[in-house]
Structures are given as C-alpha cells and as structure tokens.
Write an enzyme that holds these catalytic residues in place. Structure first.
Site, mmCIF file in Angstrom:
data_model
loop_
_atom_site.group_PDB
_atom_site.id
_atom_site.type_symbol
_atom_site.label_atom_id
_atom_site.label_comp_id
_atom_site.label_asym_id
_atom_site.label_seq_id
_atom_site.Cartn_x
_atom_site.Cartn_y
_atom_site.Cartn_z
ATOM 1 N N GLY A 10 -27.609 9.372 3.677
ATOM 2 C CA GLY A 10 -28.604 10.436 3.833
ATOM 3 C C GLY A 10 -29.693 9.951 4.774
ATOM 4 C CD GLU A 103 -25.905 3.744 -4.407
ATOM 5 O OE1 GLU A 103 -26.350 4.810 -4.814
ATOM 6 O OE2 GLU A 103 -25.136 3.036 -5.067
ATOM 7 C CB THR A 125 -32.537 5.100 -0.032
ATOM 8 O OG1 THR A 125 -32.572 6.194 -0.968
ATOM 9 C CG2 THR A 125 -32.935 3.849 -0.785
ATOM 10 C CG ASP A 127 -32.639 8.497 -3.799
ATOM 11 O OD1 ASP A 127 -33.346 9.468 -3.472
ATOM 12 O OD2 ASP A 127 -31.415 8.571 -3.963
ATOM 13 C CG MET A 169 -33.485 14.873 -3.095
ATOM 14 S SD MET A 169 -32.933 14.428 -1.447
ATOM 15 C CE MET A 169 -32.068 15.926 -0.980
ATOM 16 N NE ARG A 171 -26.497 9.785 -5.153
ATOM 17 C CZ ARG A 171 -25.925 10.583 -4.275
ATOM 18 N NH1 ARG A 171 -25.210 11.593 -4.688
ATOM 19 N NH2 ARG A 171 -26.076 10.380 -2.994
HETATM 20 O O1 F6P Z 1 -29.385 9.158 -1.215
HETATM 21 C C1 F6P Z 1 -30.455 9.916 -0.803
HETATM 22 C C2 F6P Z 1 -30.335 11.337 -1.267
HETATM 23 O O2 F6P Z 1 -31.365 12.064 -0.649
HETATM 24 C C3 F6P Z 1 -30.327 11.525 -2.786
HETATM 25 O O3 F6P Z 1 -31.610 11.552 -3.345
HETATM 26 C C4 F6P Z 1 -29.611 12.837 -2.928
HETATM 27 O O4 F6P Z 1 -28.999 12.932 -4.188
HETATM 28 C C5 F6P Z 1 -28.601 12.782 -1.849
HETATM 29 O O5 F6P Z 1 -29.108 11.920 -0.856
HETATM 30 C C6 F6P Z 1 -28.268 14.114 -1.253
HETATM 31 O O6 F6P Z 1 -27.267 13.923 -0.310
HETATM 32 P P1 F6P Z 1 -26.739 15.019 0.696
HETATM 33 O O7 F6P Z 1 -27.825 15.276 1.693
HETATM 34 O O8 F6P Z 1 -25.564 14.370 1.339
HETATM 35 O O9 F6P Z 1 -26.421 16.222 -0.109
#
Ligand code: F6P
Length: 341
Positions: A10, A103, A125, A127, A169, A171
């Site tokens: 992401g 990660e 990240t 996160d 966000m 996860r």
């Molecule tokens: O890993 C970063 C993140 O923004 C998470 O917080 C979220 O769950 C995920 O990516 C969303 O991913 P995507 O943009 O691929 O839907």
C-alpha cells in the site's frame, strides 16, 4: 555501483522523499547510478524499469504516492518468481536493490536476501506495525488526517445529538485509531488487539449523552466484537493472503442504534489516510531512511533494514524486522480508557 529502487505494498506519504534522498546522496556522494523498478516486485519480476536520476527526483519531496508505482505482487507465490528476478537484475546490470515497503514487501526482500540477492530494506506503512523500528513514515500523516476528521465530526455530532463512528485503517494493529483517537478526544477507541464488548461500548455512549455531549467512536478496520462477527460470504484476499477489510463502522452503526435508540452514523476514512502530502515528521524520517539506506548499500550492508531507534537511524536485520508485528500493548491502551464514556 548500480542500484535498483522499488516501492511495494500500500502506498504511503513519504515514499517519494525516500526515493529522492537515496538518489541525491547516491549520486553526489558515491557516484551511484540508479534504475527504478515499477510497481513493487512486479518491476524486477517482469524487468519493467524506468529512468531514475537527479532529474527525475526534482520536486517530489512533498508529493504523496510514489513515482515508481506500487503493487502487492508476491513473486514467491509465482512459478520461477525468484529465478526471474535474478535474471532480470543481472540483465539490468543492477548490483543491489533498495526495497521500500511494509511487512509483505520486506518479507520478500528477506527471502531474496537468503537467495543471494543484495537487498536493503526501508520500512514504510501508515499502520506503524513493523517490528524493529520505533516508527514508520506515513503513520504521522495518517494520524493527522484522522485527527482532523475527528475534530470536524465532533461539531456535527453535537449539533445532531448523534453517535459518530470513524473507521480508520489498521489491519492487525490499532496504532492509527489509538493515536488519532487520543489526539482527537474520542469517547471510545476500538482496536484489533482487544476484542470489544458491545454492551460496554453502548454504556460508554449512553454515559456520554448524559453529560449532554455526543460520542465519537474511533474504530480500526480490523477490530472485532468478543465472539467475532456473523459469518461473511465471499471474503476477498490479496496475493499475501490478507483479507480485504472494511465495514466494522457500518456494522456498529446498526448495533448501536438498535441497542441505545440513538441515531448513529459511520464515516469510513479509507484511502484518504494514505493520500496527499506527508507531514514534516514523515518527510524528515523518510529522508533520513533514504540517506542511510543508500549509505548501507555502498557499505555492502546487504540484508539489513533502516530503523528508527529513539532519534537515531540504525541498521537491523531484515529478518528481525519482519519476524513479529508491533501491536498496541494493553497497558498503553489502558491509558486512553480514562477518556472513554
Ligand atoms: O497496509 C496498509 C494498509 O493501508 C492497511 O491499513 C489496509 O488494511 C490496507 O493497506 C488496504 O490495502 P488496499 O489499499 O490494497 O486495499
């Protein structure tokens, strides 16, 4: 030395600041040449490159996103993925890679490093859940965006005597919810690390209304009630097996309304948290990571990742960085509980 650079997973604010710092120091101090690989691991997998020099990094420091593009391509799951990367790197004349990612991207980097590929990792990240570093860049920007949203939601919640639920966000880790909720004066913060008791959440909400104020609930997308959610059909996953999350705020909206009789509305911040210009903190952190990553490559410190330890940038083993996710400790979460209800 010729170095390849890629950004995977992401996107997050500050990626361009890293790329700029890598190139500027690499060219001026070490006489390096660079090649940009497009869209994360897809670039080296398919030999898809773009020019990357001082000219290409001018003016990108404040820009969100990544000039290299990103993807969640997982070469380890593909047939001959590692061999294809090795042969494309050799063909491009690249001596080593700087991989900027979270990660998943760094997990691949660690694996490739064990397969004999020269890689340096840079942690990113929103996160903030990567082990071995105190902070990742992108997190501070995301927290500030969420905090500003919470500030705005307070005034409309008061005007309409509603419960407003903000989904952010996160996860597996509730860092964004915890920091934005604390900074924004949330009345309840729900994180993935601690399953929540819906009765208790509703009690907090009712207590808040008694004091003539309207409650704001901040919830991480990965939070869940004790006992879990009712079974969901057709769950989508990415190439790393992660479920596509989202929807807990809307689920809470219905539950809170039926249990408390109060009107509840959900706001899902989603990708707004990942877009746009990085904060000063993230620009500085990303820049320092970039400066140290290219220094590490020129020192031949392959298999390492740049990490923030207190105010210093240190090098840690890629394997240590991806060994365990950094989650919100229970005692830290308890500090916020004094403001609940
Ligand atoms: O890993 C970063 C993140 O923004 C998470 O917080 C979220 O769950 C995920 O990516 C969303 O991913 P995507 O943009 O691929 O839907």
């Amino acid at each position: 030395m010729r170095i390849g650079v890629l950004t995977g997973g992401g996107d997050c604010p500050g990626l361009n600041a890293v790329i700029r710092a890598v190139v500027r120091r690499g060219v001026s101090e070490f006489g390096n040449e660079f090649v940009g690989f497009r869209d994360g691991w897809r670039g080296p997998l398919e030999g898809d490159t773009r020019p990357l020099g001082v000219e290409q990094v001018r003016g990108i420091l404040p820009r969100g996103g990544t000039i290299l593009g990103s993807s969640r391509t997982n070469p380890i799951k593909l047939e001959n993925g590692i061999e294809r990367i090795k042969s494309n790197l050799a063909e491009t004349g690249v001596d080593g890679l700087i991989a900027i990612g979270g990660e998943d991207t760094l997990g691949v980097a660690d694996r490739l490093s064990h397969e004999g590929i020269n890689v340096i990792g840079v942690p990113k990240t929103i996160d903030n859940d990567l082990g071995a570093t105190d902070y990742t860049f992108g997190f501070d920007t995301a927290v500030n965006i969420a905090m500003e949203a919470i500030d705005r939601l307070h005034t409309t919640a008061e005007s309409h005597h509603r419960v407003l639920i903000v989904e952010v966000m996160g996860r597996h880790a509730g860092w964004i919810a915890f920091h934005a909720g604390l900074a924004g004066g949330a009345n309840v913060i729900l994180i993935p690390e601690q399953d929540f008791d819906l009765d208790r959440v509703c009690a907090y909400i009712e207590r808040r209304f008694e004091s003539q104020y309207s409650p704001i609930v901040v919830v991480s997308e990965g939070a869940k009630p004790i006992g879990g959610f009712p079974e969901k059909d057709g769950v989508q996953t990415d190439a790393f097996g992660h479920e596509r999350l989202g929807g807990v705020a809307h689920w809470l909206e219905g539950e809170i309304e039926s249990r408390t009789g109060k009107e509840a509305r959900a706001t899902v911040l989603g990708h707004v948290q990942r877009g746009g210009t990085p904060t000063a903190f993230d620009r500085v952190l990303a820049t320092r990571f970039g400066l140290h990553a290219v220094g590490a490559a020129n020192d031949g410190a392959w298999g390492k990742m740049t990490a923030l330890r207190s105010t210093n940038i240190e090098l840690v083993n890629l394997a240590d960085a991806v060994a365990e996710l950094k989650t919100v400790p229970p005692e830290l979460y308890r500090e916020a509980e004094v403001f609940f209800g």
